[in-house]
Design a protein around this motif. Structure first.
Motif, PDB file in Angstrom:
ATOM      1  N   ASP A 132      37.171  41.300  45.196  1.00  0.00           N
ATOM      2  CA  ASP A 132      38.277  42.058  44.834  1.00  0.00           C
ATOM      3  C   ASP A 132      39.106  42.679  45.778  1.00  0.00           C
ATOM      4  N   VAL A 152      40.548  42.278  34.566  1.00  0.00           N
ATOM      5  CA  VAL A 152      41.431  42.479  36.309  1.00  0.00           C
ATOM      6  C   VAL A 152      42.783  42.143  36.013  1.00  0.00           C
ATOM      7  N   ALA A 153      43.059  41.024  35.354  1.00  0.00           N
ATOM      8  CA  ALA A 153      44.238  40.561  35.449  1.00  0.00           C
ATOM      9  C   ALA A 153      45.370  41.275  34.323  1.00  0.00           C
ATOM     10  N   SER A 154      44.826  41.879  33.559  1.00  0.00           N
ATOM     11  CA  SER A 154      45.507  42.528  32.244  1.00  0.00           C
ATOM     12  C   SER A 154      46.362  43.717  32.733  1.00  0.00           C
ATOM     13  N   LYS A 163      39.799  47.963  39.949  1.00  0.00           N
ATOM     14  CA  LYS A 163      41.154  47.810  39.518  1.00  0.00           C
ATOM     15  C   LYS A 163      41.948  49.236  39.336  1.00  0.00           C
ATOM     16  N   PRO A 210      45.334  39.255  40.161  1.00  0.00           N
ATOM     17  CA  PRO A 210      45.862  40.469  39.339  1.00  0.00           C
ATOM     18  C   PRO A 210      47.305  41.056  39.649  1.00  0.00           C
TER      19      PRO A 210
END
Length: 592
Positions: A76, A276-278, A295, A543
């Protein structure tokens, strides 16, 4: 004396990260590192700890070696560093290009090298580091080195020989969660001088704390989801509870996924990547989830049961609002949580029981208090905060407190006189004078405690019992009854008082103040910029927050820059991101 950064450092800060100045103690930490001084920095989550080693890594000759406990966390941070133009790599068991990374390190082509403590402590890694210049050792999540810490990792104890093999390389230990004992242990274990300790404070003013008795967890959690539309994490105490809540909450229409160690590793990885992408997903998880997630736009963290300690609570709630925007932390607790926790304390090694019991007592005080939650938290970490914060449930809606000592004595007396083997439901019948067949068969209708609680007191029996169980004065028996424990005898003798928070009367559904959305003023330009960010993120496989944070998009929508030079003055837009995305975002602004 606090050290300040030179103009060259400020220029590098602007060029790399798009920031015109430092926040909090960042400047002091960076200045010490650049001066070659070993440092231990305790900084709250969201205060920008990673910047304190990433900026020196760009400016110093050689590679900064970052020791981090989780592969997910490394990857990340790798994404974010790379997006800012920092030459970074990881060296983990999950990487397929390890030889390319080793070659890049030896060639001096890396600013940052992330590695796990298990690998860092191996002799072959020490040999690798001897083949090229090392500028800095950064030990992330440094509380893991301490047996006093709540996340002790034995492999962190093995790092000292590696650090000592490079005596001229400064050390930077970073953590958000360390009490006084843990801070001292970090210094001792990592060989950092006492004058190298910097404590920035623990306050997270953007997080609104709320703690509520759990009466219907599913209904309460559905309400939390309604109030908080952004990404969120719900911590559940068991794997089975994770699965159950994820399925039930997912039926509401919100995307909700589970995460726990019992899931297949591929499923865990897929669910984590989706979260993480949302921009609105909710993850229901055990505490196995979280440390590896950086995040920044998590808008709420909810606990469906109590955490293990105040340190754990602080760290877990700290995963909300890392971007500095408003966020919420809500805990739902029950007396059975504390009963199970006190049973677990009895099962740990004897030399640890006293400290574990103290931690549990501190957590009980936090959930029971009618005072400012934030003040309780900050005092636990040795700070001297104001009496009120204005951003927790007790400050926003002050609770009524009543002296329940006499009612507590009646309840404890009933527990004792009925043989310390019955549950609360039965005890309520005895105390309120309800003579059913079971009560009569046992002769409990002739006890002195039969019928001594009147109708006005009876509604407080449950909250009093909950408070006594939280404090350990009532403990569960093997067959589900209640027995005396802790300071119960002192209360019975009138030597200790019991005050409780009076539960509010349940009214019609009352809309709670949520944690705030990404676009509180409903600006159409902001939504258009957000759509572009989402498309770019999908194309690049990163993300959305790696492109820009919401705060950067809001400032962009407000300032409406008309040129790249104007856009470059917006906070969070460094030269690399300006080159990569500037024209695309300017085009959207011109269309509005």
């Amino acid at each position: 004396m606090l050290q300040t950064a030179s103009p060259d450092v400020l220029a590098a800060l602007q060029d790399t990260f798009g920031f015109s100045g430092f926040r909090g103690v960042q400047e002091h930490v960076v200045a010490r590192v650049l001066n070659g001084q070993s440092t231990s920095a305790v900084m709250p989550t969201g205060a920008g700890k990673s910047l304190t080693y990433q900026l020196p890594a760009v400016m110093l000759r050689g590679t900064c070696v970052v020791i981090s406990p989780l592969i997910a966390l490394m990857h990340d941070q790798l994404r974010s560093a790379t997006a800012n133009g920092i030459r970074a790599a990881t060296l983990t068991s999950a990487d397929t290009d390890r030889m390319a990374t080793i070659d890049a390190f030896r060639a001096g082509e890396l600013d940052l090298l992330y590695i796990a403590p298990e690998r860092a402590s191996q002799p072959h890694f020490r040999e690798l580091l001897s083949s090229a210049p090392v500028s800095l050792f950064a030990i992330d999540e440094a509380h893991c080195v301490s047996e006093w810490g709540h996340d002790f990792r034995p492999d962190y104890r093995l790092l000292r020989p590696l650090l000592d093999a490079f005596p001229d390389v400064p050390r930077l230990a970073l953590t958000a969660t360390a009490d006084r004992h843990t801070r001292a242990d970090i210094l001792a274990q990592l060989g950092i001088p006492e004058d190298g300790l910097i404590v920035a404070g623990f306050d997270r003013p953007n997080i609104r704390y709320a703690i509520r008795p759990r009466d219907n967890a599913l209904r309460q959690l559905k309400g939390i989801l309604e109030e908080n539309p952004g990404p969120g994490i719900i911590y559940a105490p068991t794997r089975a509870k994770v699965e159950q809540l994820a399925a039930s909450l997912g039926a509401t229409g919100r995307r909700v996924l589970p995460y726990h160690a019992g899931l297949d590793s591929a499923v865990r990885a897929r669910n984590q990547a989706a979260f993480v992408a949302s921009e609105d997903m909710v993850m229901v998880a055990t505490v196995a989830f979280g440390m590896g997630i950086d995040k920044p736009d998590v808008r709420f963290v909810a606990h469906a049961g109590i955490p293990k300690s105040i340190e754990g609570y602080y760290q877990e709630t700290g995963r909300a609002g890392r971007d500095g925007d408003p966020a919420a932390a809500i805990m739902l607790w029950g007396a059975d949580d504390f009963a199970r926790a006190r049973q677990r304390v009895g099962e740990v090694e004897e030399h640890r029981r006293a400290s574990e019991r103290q931690r549990l007592d501190a957590l009980a005080a936090l959930v029971e208090t009618a005072q400012c939650r934030r003040a309780i938290l900050l005092r636990h970490f040795g700070e001297d905060p104001p009496e009120t914060c204005g951003n927790c449930d007790n400050c926003l809606e002050p609770a009524e407190v009543t002296d329940a000592t006499e009612l507590a004595r009646k309840l404890l007396s009933a527990v004792y006189r009925t043989g310390q083997s019955f549950g609360l439901g039965y005890l309520e019948k005895v105390l309120s004078g309800q003579s059913d067949e079971r009560v009569q068969q046992r002769g409990h209708d002739s006890l002195s405690v039969f019928g001594i609680v009147g109708a006005s007191e009876a509604p407080l029996l449950k909250p009093v019992a909950r408070a006594l169980q939280a404090r350990g004065c009532l403990v569960p028996t093997e067959h589900g009854g209640l027995a005396l424990g802790g300071t119960a005898r002192e209360i019975l003798k009138g030597e200790a008082a019991v005050q409780i928070v009076v539960p509010p009367k349940r009214e019609g559904r009352r809309k709670q103040r949520g944690s705030g959305g990404a676009n509180p003023v409903n600006d159409p330009l902001f939504e258009a910029l957000r759509t572009l960010r989402r498309e770019l993120a999908q194309t690049q496989g990163v993300p959305p927050y790696v492109i820009f944070h919401d705060a950067t998009l809001r400032e962009m929508a407000s300032a409406r820059p008309s040129s790249l030079s104007e856009m470059g003055r917006i906070c969070g837009i460094g030269s690399r991101k300006l080159d990569a995305y500037g024209d695309a975002f300017l085009a959207v602004i011109r269309q509005q």
